[in-house]
Design a protein around this motif. Structure first.
Motif, PDB file in Angstrom:
ATOM      1  N   LYS A 154       0.738  -1.301   0.113  1.00 10.93           N
ATOM      2  CA  LYS A 154      -0.178  -0.206  -0.081  1.00 10.93           C
ATOM      3  C   LYS A 154       0.917   1.251   0.085  1.00 10.93           C
ATOM      4  O   LYS A 154       1.994   1.313   0.821  1.00 10.93           O
ATOM      5  CB  LYS A 154      -1.097  -0.022   1.115  1.00 10.93           C
ATOM      6  CG  LYS A 154      -2.105  -0.903   0.991  1.00 10.93           C
ATOM      7  CD  LYS A 154      -2.975  -0.768   2.223  1.00 10.93           C
ATOM      8  CE  LYS A 154      -4.227  -1.714   2.224  1.00 10.93           C
ATOM      9  NZ  LYS A 154      -5.142  -1.628   3.306  1.00 10.93           N
ATOM     10  N   GLY A 155       0.491   2.099  -0.849  1.00 15.51           N
ATOM     11  CA  GLY A 155       1.414   3.425  -0.971  1.00 15.51           C
ATOM     12  C   GLY A 155       2.350   3.269  -2.012  1.00 15.51           C
ATOM     13  O   GLY A 155       3.127   4.302  -2.295  1.00 15.51           O
ATOM     14  N   ARG A 156       2.967   1.880  -2.351  1.00 14.79           N
ATOM     15  CA  ARG A 156       4.063   2.008  -3.251  1.00 14.79           C
ATOM     16  C   ARG A 156       3.524   1.742  -4.535  1.00 14.79           C
ATOM     17  O   ARG A 156       4.083   1.878  -5.560  1.00 14.79           O
ATOM     18  CB  ARG A 156       4.805   1.181  -2.722  1.00 14.79           C
ATOM     19  CG  ARG A 156       5.514   1.620  -1.298  1.00 14.79           C
ATOM     20  CD  ARG A 156       6.727   0.850  -0.874  1.00 14.79           C
ATOM     21  NE  ARG A 156       6.369  -0.652  -0.703  1.00 14.79           N
ATOM     22  CZ  ARG A 156       7.063  -1.723  -1.254  1.00 14.79           C
ATOM     23  NH1 ARG A 156       7.748  -1.602  -2.120  1.00 14.79           N
ATOM     24  NH2 ARG A 156       6.474  -2.931  -1.123  1.00 14.79           N
ATOM     25  N   PHE A 157       2.469   0.636  -4.655  1.00 20.37           N
ATOM     26  CA  PHE A 157       2.100  -0.090  -5.942  1.00 20.37           C
ATOM     27  C   PHE A 157       0.592   0.570  -6.365  1.00 20.37           C
ATOM     28  O   PHE A 157      -0.278   0.562  -5.408  1.00 20.37           O
ATOM     29  CB  PHE A 157       1.939  -1.628  -5.426  1.00 20.37           C
ATOM     30  CG  PHE A 157       3.276  -2.389  -5.463  1.00 20.37           C
ATOM     31  CD1 PHE A 157       4.695  -1.955  -5.376  1.00 20.37           C
ATOM     32  CD2 PHE A 157       3.223  -3.730  -5.442  1.00 20.37           C
ATOM     33  CE1 PHE A 157       5.696  -2.379  -4.968  1.00 20.37           C
ATOM     34  CE2 PHE A 157       4.216  -4.420  -5.326  1.00 20.37           C
ATOM     35  CZ  PHE A 157       5.751  -3.670  -5.241  1.00 20.37           C
ATOM     36  N   THR A 158       0.535   0.662  -7.505  1.00 16.90           N
ATOM     37  CA  THR A 158      -0.854   0.910  -8.215  1.00 16.90           C
ATOM     38  C   THR A 158      -1.230   0.079  -9.139  1.00 16.90           C
ATOM     39  O   THR A 158      -0.321  -0.294 -10.094  1.00 16.90           O
ATOM     40  CB  THR A 158      -0.646   2.534  -8.868  1.00 16.90           C
ATOM     41  OG1 THR A 158      -0.315   3.358  -7.680  1.00 16.90           O
ATOM     42  CG2 THR A 158      -2.235   2.967  -9.055  1.00 16.90           C
ATOM     43  N   ILE A 159      -2.540  -0.354  -8.866  1.00 15.14           N
ATOM     44  CA  ILE A 159      -2.892  -1.502  -9.876  1.00 15.14           C
ATOM     45  C   ILE A 159      -4.032  -0.587 -10.698  1.00 15.14           C
ATOM     46  O   ILE A 159      -4.987   0.086 -10.321  1.00 15.14           O
ATOM     47  CB  ILE A 159      -3.834  -2.616  -9.205  1.00 15.14           C
ATOM     48  CG1 ILE A 159      -4.255  -3.672 -10.575  1.00 15.14           C
ATOM     49  CG2 ILE A 159      -4.987  -2.178  -8.604  1.00 15.14           C
ATOM     50  CD1 ILE A 159      -4.413  -5.003  -9.829  1.00 15.14           C
ATOM     51  N   SER A 160      -4.087  -0.787 -12.034  1.00 17.93           N
ATOM     52  CA  SER A 160      -4.961  -0.156 -12.911  1.00 17.93           C
ATOM     53  C   SER A 160      -5.196  -1.150 -14.186  1.00 17.93           C
ATOM     54  O   SER A 160      -4.722  -2.172 -14.275  1.00 17.93           O
ATOM     55  CB  SER A 160      -4.352   1.109 -13.644  1.00 17.93           C
ATOM     56  OG  SER A 160      -3.365   0.847 -14.348  1.00 17.93           O
TER      57      SER A 160
END
Length: 115
Positions: A65-71
């Motif tokens: 959390k806060g480091r990875f972003t899923i899209s």
């Protein structure tokens, strides 16, 4: 039959970034969600992140959390994982997962975080 092809893994220094992609192809009737899991040497596969296909629901493992972003890009049946501030403990094989009635897995892509 559904195929998932991951790409974007590699070797990166601590603090660096990588972007993983996973494209689904084949006979896809519906997609409920797509996500990412990872498996480090000697450890069990663990959940990383998931997004539903409308984009209204996203969740992450506490460790990312806060480091990875899923899209996702619905038109391309593709899900992405932007990984920033990578740590050595993020080193693992990353697997794409598709839940569309049945569950499908990609072949995995290696991510190594090391100086």
């Amino acid at each position: 039959q559904v195929q998932l092809v991951e790409s974007g893994g590699g070797l990166v220094q601590p603090g660096g970034s990588l972007r993983l992609s996973c494209q689904a192809s084949g006979t896809i009737f519906s997609i409920n969600s797509m996500g990412w899991f990872r498996q480090a040497p000697g450890k069990e596969r663990e959940f990383v992140a998931r997004i539903n296909w409308s984009g209204s629901y996203i969740n992450y493992a506490d460790s990312v959390k806060g480091r990875f972003t899923i899209s996702r890009d619905n038109a391309k049946n593709t899900v992405y994982l932007q990984m920033n501030s990578l740590k050595p403990e993020d080193t693992a094989v990353y697997y794409c997962n598709l839940n569309g009635g049945a569950v499908y897995w990609g072949q995995g892509t290696q991510v190594t975080v090391s100086s």
